[in-house]
Design a protein around this motif. Structure first.
Motif, mmCIF file in Angstrom:
data_model
loop_
_atom_site.group_PDB
_atom_site.id
_atom_site.type_symbol
_atom_site.label_atom_id
_atom_site.label_comp_id
_atom_site.label_asym_id
_atom_site.label_seq_id
_atom_site.Cartn_x
_atom_site.Cartn_y
_atom_site.Cartn_z
ATOM 1 N N THR A 132 11.072 6.779 -5.461
ATOM 2 C CA THR A 132 10.116 5.914 -4.768
ATOM 3 C C THR A 132 10.542 5.709 -3.320
ATOM 4 O O THR A 132 9.719 5.779 -2.405
ATOM 5 N N GLY A 133 11.831 5.484 -3.088
ATOM 6 C CA GLY A 133 12.331 5.362 -1.715
ATOM 7 C C GLY A 133 12.141 6.642 -0.926
ATOM 8 O O GLY A 133 11.780 6.611 0.255
ATOM 9 N N PHE A 134 12.370 7.781 -1.569
ATOM 10 C CA PHE A 134 12.185 9.066 -0.901
ATOM 11 C C PHE A 134 10.730 9.279 -0.506
ATOM 12 O O PHE A 134 10.426 9.683 0.622
ATOM 13 N N PHE A 135 9.807 8.997 -1.421
ATOM 14 C CA PHE A 135 8.389 9.204 -1.114
ATOM 15 C C PHE A 135 7.871 8.183 -0.106
ATOM 16 O O PHE A 135 7.004 8.504 0.704
ATOM 17 N N LEU B 206 0.831 -1.198 0.000
ATOM 18 C CA LEU B 206 0.000 0.000 0.000
ATOM 19 C C LEU B 206 0.869 1.253 0.000
ATOM 20 O O LEU B 206 0.573 2.228 -0.706
ATOM 21 N N VAL B 207 1.965 1.220 0.740
ATOM 22 C CA VAL B 207 2.890 2.355 0.767
ATOM 23 C C VAL B 207 3.567 2.508 -0.592
ATOM 24 O O VAL B 207 3.727 3.620 -1.107
ATOM 25 N N VAL B 208 3.939 1.380 -1.204
ATOM 26 C CA VAL B 208 4.541 1.437 -2.541
ATOM 27 C C VAL B 208 3.524 1.958 -3.548
ATOM 28 O O VAL B 208 3.867 2.741 -4.444
ATOM 29 N N ALA B 209 2.260 1.553 -3.403
ATOM 30 C CA ALA B 209 1.217 2.002 -4.324
ATOM 31 C C ALA B 209 0.972 3.507 -4.223
ATOM 32 O O ALA B 209 0.570 4.138 -5.199
ATOM 33 N N PHE B 210 1.214 4.089 -3.047
ATOM 34 C CA PHE B 210 1.085 5.542 -2.913
ATOM 35 C C PHE B 210 2.321 6.278 -3.409
ATOM 36 O O PHE B 210 2.222 7.374 -3.951
ATOM 37 N N SER B 211 3.496 5.699 -3.210
ATOM 38 C CA SER B 211 4.718 6.429 -3.520
ATOM 39 C C SER B 211 5.158 6.281 -4.979
ATOM 40 O O SER B 211 5.787 7.188 -5.527
#
Length: 169
Positions: free
Chosen positions: A60-63, A19-24
């Motif tokens: 992506t890591g930053f977000f 879910l976090v990856v899907a947002f970032s």
């Protein structure tokens, strides 16, 4: 570096990691457009693709770190609840310090132990909770006696800024 911070914050947040990856990831893709716009005339197509892919991975890591940090540090500290979490196991890891002998040589130094308690969280995931040596000795001495073995520990959960529960203690 950002992925390491994100994984640490993710271990204290009760949310599905995808879910976090899907947002970032969409945020990283949208922020890649200015990079493409300003680099398209100065780079060959092959280098531009590599540059964009590397940028998307880093962004992506930053977000991910930004989203999880906003949730963690913006949590509601007054509105917290205590939950009993079952203890799955207690163990210790042996690690080794390193020491620098000279500019080019690093030797292995003394060994030390790091103690952990594996806790089952309410969302059915596991969390490695670090223990001090005193706590480990207290729990490890009773871990082989089933009647005195700790069955559960109390965790304090707070609601994060984005609504995801955060383990605070």
């Amino acid at each position: 570096m950002f992925y390491g911070i994100a994984m640490t914050l993710l271990s204290y947040t009760l949310v599905n990691k995808w879910l976090v990856v899907a947002f970032s990831l969409p945020l990283a893709l949208m922020s890649a457009f200015p990079v493409w716009y300003f680099r398209r005339e100065r780079s060959t197509p092959r280098r531009l693709i590599i540059t964009l892919l590397l940028y998307i991975v880093g962004a992506t890591g930053f977000f991910m770190t930004t989203i999880l940090a906003v949730n963690y540090f913006g949590r509601d500290k007054e509105d917290s609840m205590t939950v009993e979490a079952p203890v799955k196991g207690i163990y210790s890891e042996t690690r080794q310090r390193s020491r620098r002998v000279n500019r080019r040589y690093v030797a292995s130094g003394e060994t030390y132990k790091v103690h952990y308690m594996v806790i089952l969280l309410p969302d059915s995931s596991e969390m490695k909770y670090p223990l001090s040596t005193e706590e480990y000795n207290k729990y490890a001495a009773t871990s082989h006696i089933p009647s005195r073995r700790p069955k559960s520990v109390e965790l304090t959960l707070s609601r994060g800024f984005l609504g995801w529960p955060v383990v605070t203690k």
